[in-house]
Scaffold this motif. Structure first.
Motif, mmCIF file in Angstrom:
data_model
loop_
_atom_site.group_PDB
_atom_site.id
_atom_site.type_symbol
_atom_site.label_atom_id
_atom_site.label_comp_id
_atom_site.label_asym_id
_atom_site.label_seq_id
_atom_site.Cartn_x
_atom_site.Cartn_y
_atom_site.Cartn_z
ATOM 1 N N ASP A 106 -6.079 9.571 13.847
ATOM 2 C CA ASP A 106 -4.862 9.581 13.028
ATOM 3 C C ASP A 106 -5.188 10.415 11.799
ATOM 4 O O ASP A 106 -6.052 10.049 11.006
ATOM 5 N N ASN A 156 4.181 12.686 4.441
ATOM 6 C CA ASN A 156 5.467 12.004 4.420
ATOM 7 C C ASN A 156 6.608 13.005 4.362
ATOM 8 O O ASN A 156 6.578 13.954 3.584
ATOM 9 N N HIS A 200 -3.390 14.671 1.747
ATOM 10 C CA HIS A 200 -3.117 15.006 3.148
ATOM 11 C C HIS A 200 -3.950 16.194 3.590
ATOM 12 O O HIS A 200 -4.350 16.288 4.744
ATOM 13 N N TYR A 204 5.461 -0.716 6.856
ATOM 14 C CA TYR A 204 4.384 0.209 7.210
ATOM 15 C C TYR A 204 3.399 -0.438 8.178
ATOM 16 O O TYR A 204 3.051 0.131 9.211
ATOM 17 N N ASP A 237 2.270 0.272 12.078
ATOM 18 C CA ASP A 237 0.882 0.563 12.439
ATOM 19 C C ASP A 237 0.367 -0.380 13.531
ATOM 20 O O ASP A 237 -0.467 0.020 14.351
#
Ligand code: ARG
Length: 566
Positions: free
Chosen positions: A118, A123, A132, A307, A311
């Motif tokens: 991952d 976003n 990121h 969130y 997940d």
């Protein structure tokens, strides 16, 4: 060749069973300097058993041992020092590298086990952040190192395309946005609305209620909400793709948070069945106090998922889809608790494979020592950083090598490579400051420095190719000089470096190694005339070739290109 094993066998024979072989292997060390040999065996553990002074024991052992691959075994104080036979080492390692080429260092640690990674996972409707960037380049490098050790990485971009922030964005857009504005400059406009929302909701808390309502409508499939969401998503994705193209990073999946919308009920049902869900002030939670963790919030009062709910669905989906041997999440250190909670909930569900989930955290990029923040509008725009880096690289190339043929392309490889390398040379948990001038320097601990060493090796090889060297497969590559020795030892340690990098999920191990190799190659090159014709010419050319192969492969594992000229 396993030299430690060779030494241990010889010591085992010499000691006639007075120390277990395992203990012997564990006791063998690498001396601090090559002047003390390549391996050393301290005799302290034997002193008690043999009732002799360690110095004496060292003398006795040294006298008894002779190993073909070692030119000298020497007692120095309480140590037995082993010196590899330079000629035979050089011959073995250079032949191996030139035979295996880019496959040199490959090893089967993974046995083809699948490993979802991952990574990146920015976003929607926000610019991709430096965090990121870190996740992207660290994840990409780990994927390459995993593939080299025979795992099958699956690079997943878990896009942040769902969640309450979309309620805020829709609300902000409805209040202040316009279609033309967004079309002209999507990411910046959407960010502007979002930042404005966070400024205004301080004085107008009712905005938050409106935003929550919009998100609820989105979750319930309201047509207007869905249309806006899709539009924001596709505009954002376009701009992300531009950056990924520049970085040369590809993904196997873009299944983001929204992908799991229809998989969430199952998670909630599972939790219910196991009796794990509790009500707390109208919300549904899983108590994790026995793990010393805060409760995991699964459903809000209004039924909206969170969130962590997404997940949980994603983790289960990945197990079913890939039957992974490990599942990695390259996500900032600030989310450590989230991943602890995720693993704990899965454990409570009886999913033993939760132990195979690893959060790979990393530190912050700061600027002038300050934390970056989207909300405060303090952002470094990655797109611009990459362009600036390329421009800076181009400037330096103009100065150093104005004749260079493919300047644009090389400037891209150097500029982008510099940004990636700067990120990866630090142990991932370290915070570091971002200063573009520093990043793109051709000297010091930078990507361009390593690329330059590689290009220099390639230039020597181009010159060598013009001479008729009469190289044959059976040529002897027996170098025995001190300057070559450091380079040879580094070349020989490549496999061990790869193994460490993969077990620690630490690309910096490879980056530091490449700096080390580039540096010792530059030193070698400064002291040695490679292309003089004497009986070691072919061996020296083989050394330069091997350096080029290993530098290029190291850079490749980091996701950095190696131009042949710069
Ligand atoms: N979108 C999140 C963020 O920007 C990162 C997602 C990480 N991956 C995950 N499966 N939670 O903070």
């Amino acid at each position: 060749m396993n030299y430690k094993e060779l030494i241990a066998t010889a010591l085992d024979n010499a000691l006639e069973g007075q120390l277990k072989k395992e203990t012997i292997i564990q006791t063998i060390e690498k001396p601090k300097s090559l002047a003390l040999g390549d391996f050393a065996f301290p005799t302290f553990p034997l002193a008690k058993i043999l009732r002799k002074a360690p110095q004496v024991i060292a003398q006795e052992i040294a006298a008894k041992i002779s190993i073909k691959e070692f030119e000298e075994v020497q007692a120095v104080g309480p140590y037995v020092n082993f010196f590899l036979d330079k000629r035979s080492y050089s011959d073995t390692i250079l032949h191996q590298i030139l035979a295996e080429r880019a496959a040199y260092g490959n090893q089967d640690l993974g046995q083809q086990g699948k490993v979802p990674i991952d990574m990146s996972s920015p976003n929607i409707a926000k610019p991709i952040s430096m965090g990121h960037l870190r996740s992207t380049v660290i994840g990409n490098s780990i994927a390459k190192i995993l593939a080299k050790t025979n795992y099958q990485p699956v690079k997943i971009n878990h896009l942040g395309d769902w969640g309450t922030q979309f309620g805020k964005l829709i609300e902000a857009y409805k209040l202040w946005g316009s279609e033309e504005e967004v079309k002209a400059d999507p990411i910046n406009k959407l960010l502007e609305y979002y930042v404005r929302f966070h400024k205004e909701d301080v004085a107008h808390p009712e905005l938050d209620d409106e935003a929550r309502a919009w998100f609820k409508r989105l979750e319930d499939g309201d047509a207007e909400a869905i249309t806006l969401w899709k539009w924001f998503r596709s505009e954002s994705l376009k701009s992300f793709m531009r950056i990924y193209n520049k970085l040369g990073v590809e993904f196997d999946s873009f299944n983001g948070e929204a992908f799991y919308n229809d998989k969430m009920d199952e998670v909630v049902t599972l939790l219910e069945k196991k009796g794990l869900l509790q009500e707390s002030r109208g919300a549904q939670i899983v108590d994790l106090s026995k793990y010393n963790l805060n409760p995991a919030l699964i459903k809000k009062t209004d039924g909206a998922t969170l969130y962590i709910t997404r997940d949980l669905a994603a983790a289960i989906y990945r197990k079913r889809t890939y039957d992974f041997s490990q599942s990695l999440y390259v996500v900032g250190n600030e989310q450590t608790n989230h991943f602890k909670q995720l693993k704990a909930v899965l454990k409570e569900l009886g999913e033993d494979w939760s132990d195979d989930i690893h959060h790979i955290p990393f530190g912050l990029i700061t600027q002038g020592g300050k934390k970056l923040s989207t909300r405060a509008g303090r952002v470094i725009l990655l797109d611009e950083v990459l362009d600036d880096a390329v421009a800076l690289a181009k400037k330096q190339i103009e100065e150093k090598n104005p004749q260079l043929a493919d300047k644009e392309l090389v400037a891209k490889q150097v500029g982008v490579g510099a940004v990636i390398f700067h990120d990866l040379k630090n142990e991932r948990m370290n915070n570091f400051d971002f200063d573009l001038e520093e990043v793109v320097r051709f000297e010091g601990e930078t990507g361009p420095y390593v690329q330059y060493a590689h290009a220099r090796a390639m230039s020597i090889l181009r010159k060598a190719a013009k001479q008729d060297l009469n190289e044959t497969k059976s040529a002897a590559y027996q170098l025995n000089d001190e300057d070559a020795w450091e380079v040879l030892r580094l070349l020989g340690s490549f496999s061990a470096i790869i193994k460490r990098a993969v077990t620690e999920y630490e690309p910096s191990v490879v980056a530091k190694y490449s700096l080390h190799l580039a540096k010792s190659f530059n030193k070698y090159y400064a002291h040695t005339k490679v292309l003089t014709s004497d009986d070691q010419l072919i061996a020296r050319v083989a050394l330069v070739k091997s350096v080029a192969v290993v530098l290029k492969e190291s850079l490749r594992l980091l996701g950095v290109q190696a131009p042949v000229e710069m």
